[in-house]
Motif scaffolding. Sequence first.
Motif, PDB file in Angstrom:
ATOM      1  N   MET A   1      -2.150  -1.783  10.867  1.00  0.00           N
ATOM      2  CA  MET A   1      -0.861  -2.001  10.273  1.00  0.00           C
ATOM      3  C   MET A   1      -0.463  -0.866   9.340  1.00  0.00           C
ATOM      4  SD  MET A   1       0.704  -5.203   9.779  1.00  0.00           S
ATOM      5  CE  MET A   1       0.721  -6.428  10.936  1.00  0.00           C
ATOM      6  N   ARG A   2      -1.418  -0.416   8.686  1.00  0.00           N
ATOM      7  CA  ARG A   2      -1.136   0.647   7.731  1.00  0.00           C
ATOM      8  C   ARG A   2      -0.630   1.901   8.449  1.00  0.00           C
ATOM      9  NH1 ARG A   2      -3.940   2.322   2.356  1.00  0.00           N
ATOM     10  NH2 ARG A   2      -2.680   4.081   2.165  1.00  0.00           N
ATOM     11  N   ARG A   3      -1.154   2.110   9.599  1.00  0.00           N
ATOM     12  CA  ARG A   3      -0.756   3.279  10.366  1.00  0.00           C
ATOM     13  C   ARG A   3       0.700   3.171  10.815  1.00  0.00           C
ATOM     14  NH1 ARG A   3      -4.648   6.004  14.735  1.00  0.00           N
ATOM     15  NH2 ARG A   3      -3.921   8.048  14.222  1.00  0.00           N
ATOM     16  N   SER A   4       1.155   2.043  11.263  1.00  0.00           N
ATOM     17  CA  SER A   4       2.544   1.865  11.680  1.00  0.00           C
ATOM     18  C   SER A   4       3.484   1.964  10.485  1.00  0.00           C
ATOM     19  CB  SER A   4       2.731   0.550  12.417  1.00  0.00           C
ATOM     20  OG  SER A   4       2.747  -0.531  11.529  1.00  0.00           O
ATOM     21  N   GLY A   5       3.042   1.579   9.301  1.00  0.00           N
ATOM     22  CA  GLY A   5       3.866   1.712   8.093  1.00  0.00           C
ATOM     23  C   GLY A   5       4.081   3.174   7.736  1.00  0.00           C
ATOM     24  N   ILE A   6       3.016   3.970   7.892  1.00  0.00           N
ATOM     25  CA  ILE A   6       3.121   5.412   7.606  1.00  0.00           C
ATOM     26  C   ILE A   6       4.037   6.062   8.644  1.00  0.00           C
ATOM     27  CG2 ILE A   6       1.841   7.577   7.550  1.00  0.00           C
ATOM     28  CD1 ILE A   6      -0.531   6.021   6.435  1.00  0.00           C
TER      29      ILE A   6
END
Length: 123
Positions: A1-6
């Motif tokens: 999820m963190r990757r899609s936020g970035i």
Amino acid sequence: MRRSGILNSLIFLLLILSILLFIISFFQKDRTSSVEKEVEELSLNLYQETYQLKKRMKVLEEELLMDGNGSQNQSFSPPRNEINAILKNQVIALHKQGLNVEQISKQSALPITDVQKIILQLS
């Protein structure tokens, strides 16, 4: 999820940057208009200089056509006793091509008598 936020924030940042650059491009100075103005000024200067040169040439031609007394000189032919060697060669070449005396006289701007003298000198 963190990757899609970035990724989302990066895409959003790139979108904002592209919109900013697009807006800045409207306020950028147009270089082509300045070049067009320079070309137009150069063109006008060239036309003016050409006009001035033509005017000067016309004055010079008029001065050359006038003799010392102020009357117009009607004849451009060389003195009767001196005919330019180039004209002689031209007359000879035209005679060898088979032209008659009248045609040679017109093309060389010499009187018929001078053309006849040159042709007789060949014989």
